[in-house]
Write a protein that holds these residues in place. Sequence first.
Motif, PDB file in Angstrom:
ATOM      1  N   THR A  41       0.840  -1.195   0.000  1.00  0.00           N
ATOM      2  CA  THR A  41       0.000   0.000   0.000  1.00  0.00           C
ATOM      3  C   THR A  41       0.876   1.245   0.000  1.00  0.00           C
ATOM      4  OG1 THR A  41      -1.707  -1.158   1.265  1.00  0.00           O
ATOM      5  CG2 THR A  41      -1.788   1.266   1.259  1.00  0.00           C
ATOM      6  N   PRO A  42       0.671   2.189  -0.904  1.00  0.00           N
ATOM      7  CA  PRO A  42       1.493   3.412  -0.918  1.00  0.00           C
ATOM      8  C   PRO A  42       1.343   4.180   0.403  1.00  0.00           C
ATOM      9  CG  PRO A  42       0.266   3.179  -2.959  1.00  0.00           C
ATOM     10  CD  PRO A  42      -0.279   2.152  -2.024  1.00  0.00           C
ATOM     11  N   MET A  43       2.462   4.666   0.904  1.00  0.00           N
ATOM     12  CA  MET A  43       2.472   5.434   2.147  1.00  0.00           C
ATOM     13  C   MET A  43       3.018   6.838   1.861  1.00  0.00           C
ATOM     14  SD  MET A  43       1.271   3.266   4.335  1.00  0.00           S
ATOM     15  CE  MET A  43       1.648   3.959   5.936  1.00  0.00           C
ATOM     16  N   TYR A  44       2.381   7.837   2.536  1.00  0.00           N
ATOM     17  CA  TYR A  44       2.755   9.240   2.314  1.00  0.00           C
ATOM     18  C   TYR A  44       3.335   9.808   3.605  1.00  0.00           C
ATOM     19  CZ  TYR A  44       0.005   8.771  -1.932  1.00  0.00           C
ATOM     20  OH  TYR A  44      -0.483   8.351  -3.132  1.00  0.00           O
ATOM     21  N   LEU A  45       4.288  10.697   3.467  1.00  0.00           N
ATOM     22  CA  LEU A  45       4.980  11.271   4.619  1.00  0.00           C
ATOM     23  C   LEU A  45       4.827  12.789   4.612  1.00  0.00           C
ATOM     24  CD1 LEU A  45       6.952  10.452   6.985  1.00  0.00           C
ATOM     25  CD2 LEU A  45       8.796  11.193   5.462  1.00  0.00           C
ATOM     26  N   SER A  46       4.454  13.321   5.774  1.00  0.00           N
ATOM     27  CA  SER A  46       4.363  14.778   5.955  1.00  0.00           C
ATOM     28  C   SER A  46       5.183  15.162   7.171  1.00  0.00           C
ATOM     29  CB  SER A  46       2.910  15.226   6.136  1.00  0.00           C
ATOM     30  OG  SER A  46       2.178  15.003   4.937  1.00  0.00           O
ATOM     31  N   THR A  47       5.877  16.304   7.097  1.00  0.00           N
ATOM     32  CA  THR A  47       6.800  16.703   8.157  1.00  0.00           C
ATOM     33  C   THR A  47       6.552  18.158   8.569  1.00  0.00           C
ATOM     34  OG1 THR A  47       8.497  15.185   7.327  1.00  0.00           O
ATOM     35  CG2 THR A  47       9.230  16.945   8.802  1.00  0.00           C
ATOM     36  N   ASP A  99      -3.053   7.762   3.664  1.00  0.00           N
ATOM     37  CA  ASP A  99      -3.773   8.951   3.194  1.00  0.00           C
ATOM     38  C   ASP A  99      -2.877  10.163   3.438  1.00  0.00           C
ATOM     39  OD1 ASP A  99      -5.402  11.116   2.739  1.00  0.00           O
ATOM     40  OD2 ASP A  99      -7.159  10.200   3.661  1.00  0.00           O
ATOM     41  N   PRO A 100      -2.460  10.866   2.391  1.00  0.00           N
ATOM     42  CA  PRO A 100      -1.560  12.013   2.596  1.00  0.00           C
ATOM     43  C   PRO A 100      -2.175  13.111   3.459  1.00  0.00           C
ATOM     44  CG  PRO A 100      -2.381  11.944   0.337  1.00  0.00           C
ATOM     45  CD  PRO A 100      -2.772  10.656   0.972  1.00  0.00           C
ATOM     46  N   ALA A 101      -3.476  13.293   3.393  1.00  0.00           N
ATOM     47  CA  ALA A 101      -4.128  14.320   4.206  1.00  0.00           C
ATOM     48  C   ALA A 101      -4.078  13.955   5.683  1.00  0.00           C
ATOM     49  CB  ALA A 101      -5.572  14.517   3.744  1.00  0.00           C
ATOM     50  N   VAL A 102      -4.289  12.686   6.000  1.00  0.00           N
ATOM     51  CA  VAL A 102      -4.226  12.224   7.390  1.00  0.00           C
ATOM     52  C   VAL A 102      -2.826  12.411   7.940  1.00  0.00           C
ATOM     53  CG1 VAL A 102      -4.374  10.188   8.870  1.00  0.00           C
ATOM     54  CG2 VAL A 102      -6.136  10.614   7.159  1.00  0.00           C
ATOM     55  N   ALA A 103      -1.812  12.115   7.138  1.00  0.00           N
ATOM     56  CA  ALA A 103      -0.431  12.274   7.578  1.00  0.00           C
ATOM     57  C   ALA A 103      -0.131  13.730   7.908  1.00  0.00           C
ATOM     58  CB  ALA A 103       0.522  11.770   6.491  1.00  0.00           C
ATOM     59  N   ALA A 104      -0.592  14.650   7.079  1.00  0.00           N
ATOM     60  CA  ALA A 104      -0.344  16.072   7.322  1.00  0.00           C
ATOM     61  C   ALA A 104      -1.082  16.550   8.567  1.00  0.00           C
ATOM     62  CB  ALA A 104      -0.766  16.891   6.096  1.00  0.00           C
ATOM     63  N   VAL A 105      -2.343  16.132   8.731  1.00  0.00           N
ATOM     64  CA  VAL A 105      -3.127  16.543   9.896  1.00  0.00           C
ATOM     65  C   VAL A 105      -2.497  16.025  11.175  1.00  0.00           C
ATOM     66  CG1 VAL A 105      -5.336  16.234  11.084  1.00  0.00           C
ATOM     67  CG2 VAL A 105      -5.293  16.781   8.640  1.00  0.00           C
ATOM     68  N   LEU A 106      -2.038  14.777  11.175  1.00  0.00           N
ATOM     69  CA  LEU A 106      -1.436  14.199  12.374  1.00  0.00           C
ATOM     70  C   LEU A 106      -0.148  14.929  12.737  1.00  0.00           C
ATOM     71  CD1 LEU A 106      -1.390  12.042  14.572  1.00  0.00           C
ATOM     72  CD2 LEU A 106      -0.240  10.509  12.946  1.00  0.00           C
ATOM     73  N   ALA A 107       0.716  15.190  11.754  1.00  0.00           N
ATOM     74  CA  ALA A 107       1.978  15.889  12.041  1.00  0.00           C
ATOM     75  C   ALA A 107       1.712  17.289  12.586  1.00  0.00           C
ATOM     76  CB  ALA A 107       2.832  15.954  10.779  1.00  0.00           C
ATOM     77  N   ASN A 108       0.776  18.027  12.013  1.00  0.00           N
ATOM     78  CA  ASN A 108       0.487  19.382  12.480  1.00  0.00           C
ATOM     79  C   ASN A 108      -0.175  19.372  13.854  1.00  0.00           C
ATOM     80  OD1 ASN A 108       1.535  20.847  10.285  1.00  0.00           O
ATOM     81  ND2 ASN A 108      -0.328  20.498   9.074  1.00  0.00           N
ATOM     82  N   VAL A 124       6.212   7.873  -0.292  1.00  0.00           N
ATOM     83  CA  VAL A 124       7.601   7.579   0.076  1.00  0.00           C
ATOM     84  C   VAL A 124       7.854   6.066   0.134  1.00  0.00           C
ATOM     85  CG1 VAL A 124       7.922   9.721   1.346  1.00  0.00           C
ATOM     86  CG2 VAL A 124       7.017   7.706   2.533  1.00  0.00           C
ATOM     87  N   ALA A 125       6.800   5.304   0.133  1.00  0.00           N
ATOM     88  CA  ALA A 125       6.922   3.847   0.144  1.00  0.00           C
ATOM     89  C   ALA A 125       5.706   3.248  -0.563  1.00  0.00           C
ATOM     90  CB  ALA A 125       7.015   3.327   1.580  1.00  0.00           C
ATOM     91  N   PRO A 126       5.869   2.149  -1.271  1.00  0.00           N
ATOM     92  CA  PRO A 126       7.152   1.452  -1.454  1.00  0.00           C
ATOM     93  C   PRO A 126       8.022   2.162  -2.497  1.00  0.00           C
ATOM     94  CG  PRO A 126       5.466   0.336  -2.700  1.00  0.00           C
ATOM     95  CD  PRO A 126       4.762   1.429  -1.938  1.00  0.00           C
ATOM     96  N   ARG A 127       9.350   1.999  -2.359  1.00  0.00           N
ATOM     97  CA  ARG A 127      10.285   2.574  -3.339  1.00  0.00           C
ATOM     98  C   ARG A 127      10.520   1.508  -4.403  1.00  0.00           C
ATOM     99  NH1 ARG A 127      14.906   5.360   0.303  1.00  0.00           N
ATOM    100  NH2 ARG A 127      15.591   6.052  -1.772  1.00  0.00           N
ATOM    101  N   THR A 128       9.634   1.489  -5.372  1.00  0.00           N
ATOM    102  CA  THR A 128       9.587   0.385  -6.337  1.00  0.00           C
ATOM    103  C   THR A 128      10.894   0.245  -7.115  1.00  0.00           C
ATOM    104  OG1 THR A 128       7.203   0.718  -6.560  1.00  0.00           O
ATOM    105  CG2 THR A 128       8.296  -0.574  -8.271  1.00  0.00           C
ATOM    106  N   THR A 129      11.396   1.347  -7.628  1.00  0.00           N
ATOM    107  CA  THR A 129      12.626   1.266  -8.430  1.00  0.00           C
ATOM    108  C   THR A 129      13.794   0.765  -7.601  1.00  0.00           C
ATOM    109  OG1 THR A 129      11.866   3.078  -9.842  1.00  0.00           O
ATOM    110  CG2 THR A 129      14.214   2.564  -9.871  1.00  0.00           C
ATOM    111  N   ARG A 130      13.952   1.326  -6.399  1.00  0.00           N
ATOM    112  CA  ARG A 130      15.060   0.905  -5.542  1.00  0.00           C
ATOM    113  C   ARG A 130      14.920  -0.567  -5.156  1.00  0.00           C
ATOM    114  NH1 ARG A 130      15.503   2.094   0.727  1.00  0.00           N
ATOM    115  NH2 ARG A 130      13.863   0.520   0.504  1.00  0.00           N
TER     116      ARG A 130
END
Length: 480
Positions: free
Chosen positions: A42-48, A127-136, A175-181
Amino acid sequence: MAPPRSLSIEHLRFLIGRNWWILAMAGAVLGCVGLAYSLLQTPMYLSTATLYVTSGSEPNTSSAYQGSLASQQRVASYAELIASDVILRDALDRSGLQMNADEARGALSTSSNPETVLLSISAKDRDPAVAAVLANSVADSMTAYVEQLEQPSESSEPLAKVTVVSPAIASQAPVAPRTTRNTLLAIVFGLGLGGLIATARERFDTRIRSGDEVQRSVASPVLAEIPTEGALDSRPVIDFAVGSSRAAEGYRRLRTNLAFVSVDQPPRCILVTSPGPGEGKTTTSLNLAAALAEDGNRVVLVDADLRRPSIARCLGLTGAVGLTNYLRGDGVISDFVQNGPVENLDVLVAGALPPNPAELLGSERAREGIEALRTGYEFVVVDTPPVLPVADAAILAQYVDGVLVVARATRTRSQDLSTAFDSLITANSTPLGVVLNDVSAHDSRYVYYSYEQSGAKPRTAGSASCDHRTNHEAKSSEHV
């Protein structure tokens, strides 16, 4: 002394060339596994979010420096504080996200540089939106909690505070999975695994593939390497008068090299055998005799394989009478010789199969017959059973000038070849050398010297011919 580097590189190139398919298969298989694994994730999104930590101080240089050191020391503590239940519960209350504290703790990570006062809070989610909301939310909770924690009294200023300098935003790229790598790493790992398999294969596979490997197994020269050029199903003997295939050049080289084995007394009565069945002795006997006859010599080919003879069938000759008739006293040996398919070549077939071939071949009459043929012909070529299964070749070897041992590339094992030579030497015979049969054309030294006529189809006695009727027959009898 270590071998020259160039030799090591050449050997490595040779091993890679021989085992490239193992490397390619291992790399491809593990590369596909890595790709499939990545695609199934499952694709994972990172927010900082980035925080700036400051400590209260008096407006002078010394106090400012002390405050900076205090802020750097607090950063490490604050990084640990982020994972606390009090921060997480407050952040979840602020955000309204439907997750518990343990799930939030697993999604969060922190990082800091010991030489700065910056603290990064990262959240990962599908969910990229959830990641951003949690970090903030965690950043806001940290800001409020540090202000409360660092305030000694209600009337005083906080000793330190945290300020959000870069809020988290929803990421557009996972940011994951890094398919090419992952795929490239899997391919590299596969190539490494393939290299290990190839190394183990080279270490434990004792099958002979080249003339150099023959000479490492036995102290005897390689008189010829016969390349593979296709099967002679329709014509078991090379037509030396039509063109000049690679195999024909190989047999001509064998003919020439035999003359130099012993310059003073070149062998004229030659026994041809092999360590085991299916290695090419019969085809070598046929084409060596034909090559000698092509040179204008009177040659007789003797089928002394009284267990599984094949020369009569290969050449389309009468097989009912032959050597066994002579050995039991039915006439002189010349009575049973037939005209061969090539000018100057006569053939003595095996005849009816006897119940006691070893006793017949070891008899005085057998020796007299060989001597009679030696007197009547310039060359005598004797085809015999393989050395390791039966003793017939070792018995007959005492009546001839020397023994030619045929090995088959990628089939004959070095220990079998060595044992066969030991058996022949024990029988007081004279090994003349080795013919390496069925050598790959790419490995053959004759690949650059093919003088085939235009339109002529290359044929070889090194791979098939009459001795390869079917796979079942090749396993049950000794032929090429």
